[in-house]
Design a protein around this motif. Structure first.
Motif, short mmCIF file in Angstrom:
data_model
loop_
_atom_site.label_atom_id
_atom_site.label_comp_id
_atom_site.label_asym_id
_atom_site.label_seq_id
_atom_site.Cartn_x
_atom_site.Cartn_y
_atom_site.Cartn_z
N GLN A 382 12.17 112.45 -35.09
CA GLN A 382 13.48 111.78 -35.12
C GLN A 382 13.32 110.26 -35.19
OE1 GLN A 382 16.41 113.13 -35.57
NE2 GLN A 382 15.52 115.18 -35.56
N GLN A 383 12.30 109.74 -34.54
CA GLN A 383 12.05 108.30 -34.60
C GLN A 383 11.67 107.89 -36.02
OE1 GLN A 383 9.02 107.72 -31.64
NE2 GLN A 383 10.31 108.43 -29.97
N MET A 384 10.87 108.72 -36.69
CA MET A 384 10.48 108.42 -38.06
C MET A 384 11.67 108.52 -39.00
SD MET A 384 7.46 107.35 -38.39
CE MET A 384 7.54 107.33 -40.17
N LEU A 385 12.61 109.39 -38.69
CA LEU A 385 13.81 109.50 -39.54
C LEU A 385 14.71 108.28 -39.38
CD1 LEU A 385 15.03 113.20 -39.31
CD2 LEU A 385 13.88 112.07 -41.21
N SER A 393 8.92 95.25 -36.62
CA SER A 393 7.84 94.45 -37.17
C SER A 393 6.84 95.41 -37.83
CB SER A 393 7.15 93.65 -36.07
OG SER A 393 6.57 94.53 -35.12
N LEU A 394 5.99 94.88 -38.70
CA LEU A 394 5.03 95.73 -39.39
C LEU A 394 4.05 96.34 -38.39
CD1 LEU A 394 4.42 96.58 -42.30
CD2 LEU A 394 2.70 94.77 -42.40
N GLY A 395 3.69 95.58 -37.37
CA GLY A 395 2.79 96.10 -36.34
C GLY A 395 3.40 97.27 -35.58
N GLU A 396 4.69 97.14 -35.24
CA GLU A 396 5.36 98.21 -34.50
C GLU A 396 5.57 99.43 -35.39
OE1 GLU A 396 6.88 99.54 -30.81
OE2 GLU A 396 5.72 97.78 -31.40
N LYS A 399 2.41 101.37 -35.40
CA LYS A 399 2.28 102.15 -34.16
C LYS A 399 3.10 103.43 -34.25
CE LYS A 399 1.52 98.34 -30.88
NZ LYS A 399 2.12 97.65 -29.71
N LEU A 400 4.34 103.31 -34.70
CA LEU A 400 5.23 104.47 -34.79
C LEU A 400 4.68 105.48 -35.79
CD1 LEU A 400 7.93 105.87 -34.18
CD2 LEU A 400 8.96 104.47 -35.97
N ILE A 405 1.54 110.46 -37.18
CA ILE A 405 0.36 111.05 -37.83
C ILE A 405 -0.45 111.86 -36.82
CG2 ILE A 405 -1.86 110.51 -38.90
CD1 ILE A 405 0.48 110.15 -40.79
N VAL A 406 -0.69 111.25 -35.66
CA VAL A 406 -1.49 111.93 -34.62
C VAL A 406 -0.80 113.21 -34.16
CG1 VAL A 406 -2.31 111.73 -32.23
CG2 VAL A 406 -2.62 109.82 -33.82
#
Length: 526
Positions: A382-385, A393-396, A399-400, A405-406
């Protein structure tokens, strides 16, 4: 602490000095900014100072207290509150004073506690009025910006706002965006910062670092705060926009503990052209990921720089999915690192980053679905959606995406275990049904398209026994059943019935497990 401005008017100097010493003015929310000993001088002082409170005697030379109040109010010279001090306990004076909207009427000698109480009440009233006025100014400022951006503002309203903003012909105007990043909706409530709080802090810090005497016009866009910045507010920074932006970013970081990005449009010479600065500030947002270290993008500094809209190489994406399915953790991490390095170094536009992340997301979901998995079970799904609707930010974002992926790899590993478990269960059922036939590990492996060595290892790992031991136990158990239920069947017939082609071998294997021969087992029952 903000102190309201007050002036004292009395023709007796010792009265004014005594009043200044008698009252703790700062504790009551006021500071004395001027004095006068007659009404005429007082009128000029009020025009110049524009105080919040005027404390005046009634009887004074030239212009008395009531006439002074009448002039100030009727001629709209200023809008202070008035407190009258008089040694004359005259109801008629009080009546006249109240008609002019006088706040209070105090009789000499002054009681310190009572007068301080009056000032404290007035301080609260003034503070509430100023807060309300500031809210209205902000709302009006937001509406003004909106009408200018949409091109709907009339010439008359633009002229009025230029006057209200104290703009001069030499002043330039910038449109800025302040963007709060990494403020996830899935954070704990105490870590999440509301839009209203962010806007409040932006206004607060703008006023503090520029020493502005009035609220700066802000407008709430969908997920950013728009700022109308006149160039005269850059005076504390020698007119340098970048120095101002660095200071503002640092000030907001202290309060928020999260990355604030600032985008500045090109300067324009008049309020009616602010739409052009707004448009260039929006274009500056496209350079966000390239300027992640500074978190400041100034339109004039990026006009010659080009952005890229590159899609992922299909062969590289396919190889990545293979790495995912084969659970090559280090290879997957290296690929993700490379992608995010390219997003920045090859100057990817935010839309291109979103497109590539989405493409990769769909490929991973296709793999999970093909293995009969459910992506809804992934906590990060849901966070990816929803990440495209928030500022990251690109860094965050990395991380997401890495967390997704993991978790996806873990899901693929679990699904593979389930599939293996389901496959081995089918093989076990087949053995239980066909144990009396001439079957072997090799024949079953061929039937189910599995390597016989791998099948033997998987069977032992799943059920704790080797294939041959399991098959023998099934046959012996069936043989015992036949021995119990039929006294007429011969031993060789039972051996053949349960899958042994050689009766002597059957007897040997039966005795090995039961520690007695089939005949002894039958005799024991009898």
């Amino acid at each position: 602490m903000y102190l309201h401005r007050a002036i004292l008017i009395d023709d007796e100097s010792f009265t004014r000095k005594g009043l200044m010493k008698l009252i703790d003015w700062e504790a009551c929310g006021f500071r004395i900014v001027g004095e006068a000993d007659n009404g005429e001088d007082a009128l000029e002082l009020i025009k110049r100072v524009q105080p919040d409170l005027v404390i005046t005697d009634i009887r004074m030379p030239v212009i008395d207290g009531l006439e002074l109040i009448r002039c100030v109010t009727s001629e709209n010279i200023a809008k202070p509150y008035f407190i009258i001090i008089s040694g004359y306990n005259d109801f008629n004076y009080a009546q006249q004073a109240m008609r002019y909207g006088v706040h209070d009427f105090v009789v000499k000698p002054i009681d310190e506690i009572e007068f301080s109480h009056t000032l404290n009440k007035l301080n609260d009233k003034l503070r509430l009025e100023q807060e309300e006025q500031a809210r209205n100014e902000r709302l009006m400022g937001g509406e003004m910006i909106k009408s200018l951006i949409l091109g709907e503002a009339s010439e008359a309203s633009i002229a009025e706002w230029e006057k209200r903003l104290n703009l001069r012909k030499a002043d330039r105007l910038y449109y800025l965006f302040a963007e709060l990043n990494d403020n996830h909706s899935w954070q704990s409530p105490e870590d999440h910062i509301s839009d209203a709080r962010f806007k409040e802090l932006v206004q607060q810090e703008l006023i503090r670092i520029t020493a502005a005497e009035q609220p700066i016009c802000l407008h709430e866009h969908r997920n950013r705060i728009g700022i109308l910045l006149p160039s005269f507010l850059l005076a504390p920074f020698n007119g340098e926009l970048e120095r101002f932006l660095i200071k503002l970013r640092a000030a907001l970081d202290v309060h928020l503990g999260k990355g604030v990005f600032l985008y500045a449009g090109t300067p324009v010479s008049c309020l009616s052209d602010i739409r052009e600065s707004y448009k260039s500030a929006k274009e500056a947002i496209l350079y966000k990921y390239i300027n992640e270290d500074d978190r400041i993008v100034i339109s004039e500094q990026i006009q010659s720089e080009k952005l890229n809209y590159i899609g992922l190489d299909s062969a590289e994406l396919n190889q990545f999915i293979v790495q995912m399915e084969e659970l090559q953790l280090e290879a997957v991490k290296a690929t993700v690192d490379k992608w995010f390095h390219d997003f920045r170094e090859k100057r990817y536009a935010p839309e291109a980053v979103k497109m590539n992340i989405q493409q990769c997301l769909m490929a991973i979901l296709k793999t999970i679905r093909s293995m009969e998995g459910d992506e809804q079970s992934l906590l990060s799904f849901q966070q990816m959606l929803g990440w495209q609707d928030i500022n990251l930010s690109l860094g965050e974002l990395k991380k997401l995406f890495t967390a997704f992926i993991v978790e996806s790899q873990q899901s693929i590993a679990e699904l593979r275990k389930e599939q293996q478990k389901g496959g081995i269960q089918k093989i076990k059922s087949y053995i239980e049904i066909n144990f009396s036939q001439n079957i072997s590990l090799k024949s079953i492996a061929a039937l189910f398209y599995v390597n016989p060595v791998y099948l033997g290892q998987l069977f032992k790992k799943t059920y704790g026994v080797y294939f041959n031991e399991f098959l023998l136990q099934l046959r012996v158990n069936e043989a015992k059943k036949l021995l119990r239920q039929s006294c007429s069947m011969r031993i060789y017939e039972i051996a053949e019935k349960v899958g042994f082609s050689n009766s002597d071998y059957f007897v040997t294997q039966f005795e090995k497990i039961e520690h007695m021969t089939p005949t002894e087992y039958r005799n024991k029952l009898m």
